[in-house]
Design an enzyme around this catalytic site. Structure first.
Site, short mmCIF file in Angstrom:
data_model
loop_
_atom_site.label_atom_id
_atom_site.label_comp_id
_atom_site.label_asym_id
_atom_site.label_seq_id
_atom_site.Cartn_x
_atom_site.Cartn_y
_atom_site.Cartn_z
N ASP A 122 0.85 -1.20 0.00
CA ASP A 122 0.00 0.00 0.00
C ASP A 122 0.89 1.24 0.00
O ASP A 122 1.95 1.24 0.64
CB ASP A 122 -0.84 -0.05 1.30
N HIS A 124 -0.06 3.81 1.45
CA HIS A 124 -0.40 4.41 2.74
C HIS A 124 -0.20 3.40 3.87
O HIS A 124 -0.17 2.19 3.63
CB HIS A 124 -1.86 4.87 2.72
N ASP A 126 -2.26 3.08 6.61
CA ASP A 126 -3.54 2.59 7.14
C ASP A 126 -3.42 2.23 8.62
O ASP A 126 -4.07 1.32 9.11
CB ASP A 126 -4.08 1.40 6.31
N HIS A 139 -10.86 4.24 5.83
CA HIS A 139 -9.95 3.37 5.06
C HIS A 139 -8.49 3.60 5.44
O HIS A 139 -7.62 2.84 5.01
CB HIS A 139 -10.17 3.49 3.54
N ASP A 228 -3.22 1.26 -4.97
CA ASP A 228 -2.49 2.54 -4.98
C ASP A 228 -1.01 2.38 -4.61
O ASP A 228 -0.24 3.33 -4.70
CB ASP A 228 -3.21 3.62 -4.17
N GLU A 271 -9.43 -0.83 -3.52
CA GLU A 271 -9.26 0.57 -3.97
C GLU A 271 -9.19 0.75 -5.49
O GLU A 271 -8.66 1.74 -5.98
CB GLU A 271 -8.05 1.24 -3.28
MN MN Z 1 -4.92 1.19 1.86
#
Ligand code: MN
Length: 299
Positions: A122, A124, A126, A139, A228, A271
């Site tokens: 990812d 990110h 999270d 999310h 992503d 996503e």
């Molecule tokens: Mn994520």
């Protein structure tokens, strides 16, 4: 290896600001997900999609929490029943909040056998919770929630959650992580392989380490893959794009290595946003990455 797979989608985008990932499961299916898995001799059952409640309560620190938590609770039940039938769950998002229900079910199911490992690919982290999130978008919170670092509402449906131990968890390809989130991850002892580690050491070495961390002393690996993580040049159809990500080839290498480890016990692909996509190329990428994670190869 278990050749019986259950696909379950979650048509949810309430955990994100940018809407549209609710259509992700359809885009991934239309890219040929089931047929590709059947070609590899899997017996595949499609359990259809979970559709969120039309309305529900919201709070600034956890937007649409009632709908998000309800969908996760129902996903938990689906994933748990799939595992109880001796099948492997393949969960299609939807926004990444669904990993809360998905991973909670896997961790609970294996509670008496041993811990599970999680590889989270990812852009990110999270790893926010409702006290650190700047947006209230849920999310951004599921990875911390499944590790017992909140928000507990996302993973506690009255079943007594069995949290995942951070020592068996890995974050791969992170490049857009909030300051407070980083602090939380560090304090908890999360294993992280940010994008610069991939630049320096290459995806092959990074994934060797990631697989070792997630498989040593565990019953198996849950892969939670956020598209992503991949550069928007290859994956334009996603709601929270971050430039300069991993290439499509690096993503395939990671998925192939997980397949070769023989330790994959469940996965999420999340996503994919068809509204922002170009002729479903991100949906096709997501479907193909699932095929790779389950062992598709050239020869
Ligand atoms: Mn994520």
């Amino acid at each position: 290896m278990n050749r019986k797979l259950d696909i379950v989608g979650v048509q949810i985008d309430l955990g994100a600001s940018q809407k549209g990932v609710a259509m992700g499961p359809t885009a991934i299916r239309y890219a040929g997900l089931k047929a590709g898995l059947e070609k590899m001799d899997y017996e595949v059952r499609d359990k259809g999609d979970i559709i969120p409640l039309l309305d529900g309560d919201s709070r600034p620190d956890m937007l649409h929490y009632e709908q998000v938590i309800d969908a996760n609770r129902r996903l938990y039940d689906e994933v748990y029943s799939t595992l109880s039938e001796g099948r492997i769950p393949v969960v299609l998002g939807g926004d990444h909040s669904i990993a809360a229900g998905s991973i909670s079910a896997v961790s609970k199911f294996y509670e008496n056998k041993g811990p599970i490992g999680v590889i989270w690919i990812d852009a990110h982290g999270d790893w926010n919770d409702n006290t650190t999130s700047r947006t209230g978008n849920m999310h951004g919170m599921p990875f911390s929630a499944v590790c017992g670092h909140g928000p507990d509402e996302m993973v506690d449906y009255g079943q007594k959650p069995h949290y995942v131990d951070v020592k068996h968890c890995v974050q791969v390809a992170g490049r857009d992580i909030d300051r407070l989130e980083i602090k939380k991850m560090k304090e908890a002892g999360m294993n992280t392989f940010p994008i610069y580690e991939i630049d320096k050491r290459g995806m092959y070495e990074v994934m060797q380490d990631a697989i070792r961390i997630a498989s040593e002393g565990t019953v198996g690996i849950h892969l939670s893959f956020d598209v992503d993580a991949v550069d928007p040049a290859y994956a334009p159809g996603t709601g929270t794009p971050v430039y300069d990500g991993i290439t499509a080839r690096e993503a395939f290498l990671a998925a192939e290595m997980i397949a070769q480890s023989g330790k994959l016990i469940s996965m999420d692909m999340v996503e994919v946003n068809p509204i922002l996509d170009e002729v479903n190329r991100t949906g096709i990428l997501a479907s193909s990455l699932i095929h790779s994670a389950f062992g598709e190869s050239v020869y």
